[in-house]
Design a protein around this motif. Structure first.
Motif: not given
Length: 176
Positions: A9-26
């Motif tokens: 349930a945590i995984y299904d709720t919190a995992r998002l897909t798309g394009q995300f800029k991470l703190r590292s810049g990646q």
């Protein structure tokens, strides 16, 4: 809900897909948004029920770290009856000038509560601050242990670390 169902349930709720800029810049095509499980009352209640079993019995105060640890610590307080304080990253510079809002931590056995631990850096800073304010800090609990380096850093600093899930458990539960 049992622990395996909770992990899924945590995984299904919190995992998002798309394009995300991470703190590292990646840029990543996946992102794990912990606030999505923290803001879900059913998941948060189940997390508190399971996490409560990890709280050392001598704990007098739960310390929720700003910001993600606060809802988890509040839910744990409701589940266990142990008072909670809310720990700022930096003490207020006005009014009461408190680092930890809520009851006094001086001379108390305090267990730090965090949502996700990656390196443990903020926990180490907050633990040091809490000790300077008179708390006896020996334990840290978290919902998710993201990276092994976090455990290593906390234990190297003399803190006992307990996590409800390691990230690989959430990933495994996702395919269950």
């Amino acid at each position: 809900m049992d622990k395996t169902m909770l992990a899924k349930a945590i995984y299904d709720t919190a995992r998002l897909t798309g394009q995300f800029k991470l703190r590292s810049g990646q840029v990543s095509e996946q992102y794990f948004d912990k606030y999505l499980f923290e803001s879900d009352p059913v998941l948060l209640k189940s997390i508190a029920e399971h996490l409560a079993k990890l709280i050392p019995p001598e704990t007098e105060i739960l310390a929720g770290l700003e910001m993600g640890g606060m809802p988890v610590a509040t839910a744990l307080s409701l589940e266990t009856g142990i008072p909670v304080v809310f720990v700022r990253k930096k003490a207020k510079e006005y009014g009461t000038c408190k680092l930890a809002e809520g009851q006094s931590i001086e001379g108390k056995k305090v267990c730090i509560v965090e949502d996700v631990v990656t390196t443990g850096g903020q926990i180490l800073l907050s633990a040091k601050d809490l000790v300077q304010y008179g708390a006896d800090v020996q334990y840290v609990v978290s919902v998710i242990e993201r990276e092994a380096i976090g455990r290593e850093n906390l234990e190297q600093a003399g803190l006992h670390y307990l996590s409800l899930f390691q990230m690989d458990e959430l990933l495994s539960a996702s395919s269950a």
